[in-house]
Every structure is written in C-alpha cells, then in structure tokens.
Motif scaffolding. Structure first.
Motif, mmCIF file in Angstrom:
data_model
loop_
_atom_site.group_PDB
_atom_site.id
_atom_site.type_symbol
_atom_site.label_atom_id
_atom_site.label_comp_id
_atom_site.label_asym_id
_atom_site.label_seq_id
_atom_site.Cartn_x
_atom_site.Cartn_y
_atom_site.Cartn_z
ATOM 1 N N MET A 41 81.220 -25.999 6.761
ATOM 2 C CA MET A 41 81.084 -26.033 5.313
ATOM 3 C C MET A 41 82.442 -26.230 4.646
ATOM 4 S SD MET A 41 79.595 -23.222 2.837
ATOM 5 C CE MET A 41 80.507 -22.439 1.555
ATOM 6 N N GLU A 42 82.459 -27.125 3.686
ATOM 7 C CA GLU A 42 83.720 -27.484 3.046
ATOM 8 C C GLU A 42 83.944 -26.661 1.774
ATOM 9 O OE1 GLU A 42 85.697 -31.776 1.980
ATOM 10 O OE2 GLU A 42 84.118 -31.629 3.492
ATOM 11 N N VAL A 43 85.189 -26.256 1.553
ATOM 12 C CA VAL A 43 85.512 -25.524 0.334
ATOM 13 C C VAL A 43 86.450 -26.360 -0.532
ATOM 14 C CG1 VAL A 43 86.548 -23.449 -0.640
ATOM 15 C CG2 VAL A 43 85.310 -23.308 1.505
ATOM 16 N N LEU A 44 86.104 -26.510 -1.785
ATOM 17 C CA LEU A 44 86.938 -27.260 -2.719
ATOM 18 C C LEU A 44 87.329 -26.325 -3.857
ATOM 19 C CD1 LEU A 44 84.408 -30.211 -2.871
ATOM 20 C CD2 LEU A 44 86.540 -30.253 -1.585
ATOM 21 N N VAL A 45 88.603 -26.375 -4.234
ATOM 22 C CA VAL A 45 89.059 -25.529 -5.334
ATOM 23 C C VAL A 45 89.712 -26.406 -6.393
ATOM 24 C CG1 VAL A 45 90.541 -23.600 -6.009
ATOM 25 C CG2 VAL A 45 89.446 -23.582 -3.761
ATOM 26 N N ILE A 46 89.289 -26.245 -7.618
ATOM 27 C CA ILE A 46 89.916 -26.993 -8.710
ATOM 28 C C ILE A 46 90.177 -26.064 -9.896
ATOM 29 C CG2 ILE A 46 89.203 -29.377 -8.264
ATOM 30 C CD1 ILE A 46 86.702 -28.890 -9.873
ATOM 31 N N GLU A 47 91.064 -26.540 -10.745
ATOM 32 C CA GLU A 47 91.378 -25.778 -11.957
ATOM 33 C C GLU A 47 91.357 -26.775 -13.101
ATOM 34 O OE1 GLU A 47 94.200 -22.053 -12.832
ATOM 35 O OE2 GLU A 47 95.073 -23.676 -11.673
ATOM 36 N N LYS A 48 90.554 -26.504 -14.109
ATOM 37 C CA LYS A 48 90.457 -27.484 -15.188
ATOM 38 C C LYS A 48 89.908 -26.799 -16.431
ATOM 39 C CE LYS A 48 88.523 -32.106 -16.027
ATOM 40 N NZ LYS A 48 87.565 -31.930 -17.130
ATOM 41 N N GLU A 49 90.463 -27.172 -17.550
ATOM 42 C CA GLU A 49 89.940 -26.615 -18.788
ATOM 43 C C GLU A 49 88.663 -27.364 -19.167
ATOM 44 O OE1 GLU A 49 92.902 -25.490 -21.536
ATOM 45 O OE2 GLU A 49 91.549 -25.547 -23.271
ATOM 46 N N CYS A 50 87.609 -26.613 -19.454
ATOM 47 C CA CYS A 50 86.331 -27.240 -19.812
ATOM 48 C C CYS A 50 85.879 -26.695 -21.155
ATOM 49 C CB CYS A 50 85.270 -26.934 -18.764
ATOM 50 S SG CYS A 50 85.650 -27.609 -17.145
ATOM 51 N N GLY A 51 85.139 -27.521 -21.879
ATOM 52 C CA GLY A 51 84.707 -27.124 -23.213
ATOM 53 C C GLY A 51 83.406 -26.327 -23.218
ATOM 54 N N SER A 52 82.626 -26.447 -22.152
ATOM 55 C CA SER A 52 81.319 -25.781 -22.141
ATOM 56 C C SER A 52 80.875 -25.580 -20.698
ATOM 57 C CB SER A 52 80.285 -26.658 -22.838
ATOM 58 O OG SER A 52 80.056 -27.825 -22.060
ATOM 59 N N TRP A 53 79.818 -24.770 -20.529
ATOM 60 C CA TRP A 53 79.330 -24.553 -19.172
ATOM 61 C C TRP A 53 78.771 -25.831 -18.577
ATOM 62 C CZ3 TRP A 53 74.228 -25.404 -18.042
ATOM 63 C CH2 TRP A 53 73.285 -25.308 -19.076
ATOM 64 N N LYS A 54 78.203 -26.691 -19.412
ATOM 65 C CA LYS A 54 77.662 -27.953 -18.902
ATOM 66 C C LYS A 54 78.781 -28.835 -18.361
ATOM 67 C CE LYS A 54 73.399 -28.246 -21.498
ATOM 68 N NZ LYS A 54 72.570 -28.900 -22.478
ATOM 69 N N GLU A 55 79.866 -28.873 -19.128
ATOM 70 C CA GLU A 55 81.018 -29.665 -18.693
ATOM 71 C C GLU A 55 81.571 -29.110 -17.390
ATOM 72 O OE1 GLU A 55 85.374 -30.568 -20.387
ATOM 73 O OE2 GLU A 55 83.856 -30.371 -21.965
ATOM 74 N N ALA A 56 81.608 -27.789 -17.285
ATOM 75 C CA ALA A 56 82.126 -27.143 -16.077
ATOM 76 C C ALA A 56 81.264 -27.502 -14.865
ATOM 77 C CB ALA A 56 82.168 -25.622 -16.265
ATOM 78 N N ILE A 57 79.952 -27.442 -15.028
ATOM 79 C CA ILE A 57 79.053 -27.769 -13.910
ATOM 80 C C ILE A 57 79.200 -29.239 -13.535
ATOM 81 C CG2 ILE A 57 76.614 -28.045 -13.249
ATOM 82 C CD1 ILE A 57 76.002 -25.436 -14.678
ATOM 83 N N THR A 58 79.281 -30.101 -14.546
ATOM 84 C CA THR A 58 79.449 -31.532 -14.272
ATOM 85 C C THR A 58 80.736 -31.783 -13.493
ATOM 86 O OG1 THR A 58 78.272 -32.027 -16.316
ATOM 87 C CG2 THR A 58 79.559 -33.807 -15.365
ATOM 88 N N CYS A 59 81.786 -31.077 -13.870
ATOM 89 C CA CYS A 59 83.078 -31.229 -13.209
ATOM 90 C C CYS A 59 82.996 -30.820 -11.730
ATOM 91 C CB CYS A 59 84.102 -30.385 -13.967
ATOM 92 S SG CYS A 59 85.704 -30.349 -13.213
ATOM 93 N N MET A 60 82.332 -29.697 -11.452
ATOM 94 C CA MET A 60 82.183 -29.242 -10.056
ATOM 95 C C MET A 60 81.286 -30.188 -9.272
ATOM 96 S SD MET A 60 81.958 -25.099 -10.411
ATOM 97 C CE MET A 60 80.859 -25.066 -11.824
ATOM 98 N N ALA A 61 80.198 -30.630 -9.923
ATOM 99 C CA ALA A 61 79.257 -31.530 -9.252
ATOM 100 C C ALA A 61 79.946 -32.856 -8.905
ATOM 101 C CB ALA A 61 78.036 -31.768 -10.132
ATOM 102 N N ASP A 62 80.778 -33.354 -9.831
ATOM 103 C CA ASP A 62 81.516 -34.602 -9.563
ATOM 104 C C ASP A 62 82.443 -34.433 -8.371
ATOM 105 O OD1 ASP A 62 80.296 -35.901 -11.609
ATOM 106 O OD2 ASP A 62 81.990 -35.815 -13.009
#
Lengths: 98, 154
Positions: free
Chosen positions: B1-22
């Motif tokens: 199983m692969e682990v990915l870690v990112i740090e990014k400012e997001c405006g909303s929970w939807k944006e945050a989920i989209t960012c992780m999904a991408d």
C-alpha cells in the motif's frame, strides 16, 4: 434475557468495529451478559429497515440515526476520540441495567 | 500500500477531497471517478472526526480503487468538515486522511489502525509537525505494522 446492543456507523467501515471491540471488552470486564451486533446505517434505508434497529435495546451510534429509530440511542463518538470513553461506557452500563 | 503526503491550502472540504483524489489518481491508485465518489459519500455520511486533533477521513467504495493507497493532506489553515456523529455541526480539521483501499477488509484494518493512532498525541503531533517527506516514511512504518502481523500470522 440478555439485552441486545447495536453498534452503528455511517458507511460501515472500521469505526463500528472499533466501537464493538471497546464495548465488548468493557462488558466482559464488568461481567455484563449482553449480545452485541454491528452494522452500517447505509444498510438501513427506509422505515421498514428501522424496525430491525428498533428491535434492539440500545443503539450506540457515531452517525445520526433516522427519526424512525425509537429505541435509546447513545452517541458513541467519544469511545474512539480519546475524550471521555468511560462516560459513554458508564451510560451504556446504566442503560443495560435499567 | 502506497502512502502519499501533501500539504496545500484549500478553500473547502470539497476542494480538499478533490486535491487528494487527484494525487491518488496521478499515482495510478484510483479511477478518475474516485474523487466524485468520495464527495458524494461525504455529503451523505460526513467524516469529520472530532478527536484530540480533528481530522477528516473521506473515502469511497472499493470499486473506484485500482491499488490500495492513503493520501494525507495537511492544511496550513483549518478546513471545516461536517461531523460524522452530527452532520449539522462542523469541526475544523487540521488534516485529512483519504483512504483508497481495494478490499473491504483492507479498509477495516486501515481504519481500525488510524482510529487507534488518533488517540495517541505523539502520533498526531508527528503528523502535524514532520516535514512532508519524513512524514511519509513515518506513516509507512507506523501504519503497516498490522499488515505485517497478518502476513506473519498466515
């Protein structure tokens, strides 16, 4: 007769299992005779299905239950947050003894 | 199983989920529809977890997953997610763990593992403080002990 507890989470992935184990351990420790099941609210859509939920004595849930659920519902979130699990367990114990 | 870690400012929970999904999609772990499936699920069953450090745990059905992975997104600024135990309330989350598991059992094991770790202030502190690259290694070591145990046991 043994009381029956239903442990409920939203989508049925992990959190109900975690709560199940905590409640099961507690009841064994306290020598409380109880039967515990776990389920996901995802599986209970509609009033008909809520009848199944209503057949239990207590529901311990970390998700909001439909209005058709008429049995005692205890919010179980603190069993897994690390805040006040003992209080939730005490509440369960009190309900079981009622 | 692969682990990915990112740090990014997001405006909303939807944006945050989209960012992780991408991020998961670009790594070839999930299908394109995974992000939308996570958002749809979050709408019905929100995952904001009001623990010692509030986090969110978005996820989608196994059918959207190609290969098991986990993406941790750390927010420089808290993002409100609706609470899993009360969707009418919000909890300001510091990070989100987006789980993409290819089996129901895998999901179960990962969530149990995460929920146990969420009660450990040291684990949470490392998640908040470690630089992204180090955190990835830390999570790989910390979260897959269980997987190894199963492998040894069988």
């Amino acid at each position: 007769m043994k009381k029956r507890i239903l442990v409920l989470c939203g989508a049925g992935i992990g959190s109900s299992t975690a709560m199940f184990e905590i409640i099961d351990d507690f009841c064994k420790r306290e020598h409380i005779q109880v039967s515990i099941d776990k389920a996901a609210l995802l599986d209970f859509r509609g009033d008909q299905e809520c009848e199944v939920i209503n057949s239990y004595d207590i529901v311990v849930s970390i998700t909001k239950v439909p209005a058709a659920v008429k049995v005692k519902v205890i919010n179980g979130i603190d069993l897994i947050t690390g805040f006040g699990a003992e209080e939730v367990l005490d509440e369960i114990k009190t309900c079981l003894q009622a | 199983m692969e682990v990915l870690v990112i740090e990014k400012e997001c405006g909303s929970w939807k944006e945050a989920i989209t960012c992780m999904a991408d991020t998961l999609y670009k790594s070839g772990l999930v299908y394109r529809e995974y992000g939308k499936a996570c958002i749809d699920r979050e709408e019905i069953f929100p995952t904001g977890f009001p623990g010692l450090v509030p986090v969110a745990l978005p996820h989608a059905n196994v059918c959207y997953v190609k290969k098991s992975g986990l993406c941790l997104l750390r927010f420089p600024k808290d993002i409100p997610f609706r609470r899993m135990d009360d969707p009418d309330q919000q909890v300001n989350c510091k990070m989100a763990f987006c789980a993409a598991m290819d089996s129901g059992n895998g999901h179960l094991e990962l969530f149990k593992d995460l929920l146990t770790n969420f009660q450990d202030p040291d684990f949470l502190n490392q998640c908040l403080k470690l630089p992204v690259e180090e955190l990835q290694i830390y999570l790989e070591r910390r979260l897959f002990i269980h997987e190894e145990k199963i492998a040894v046991g069988t």
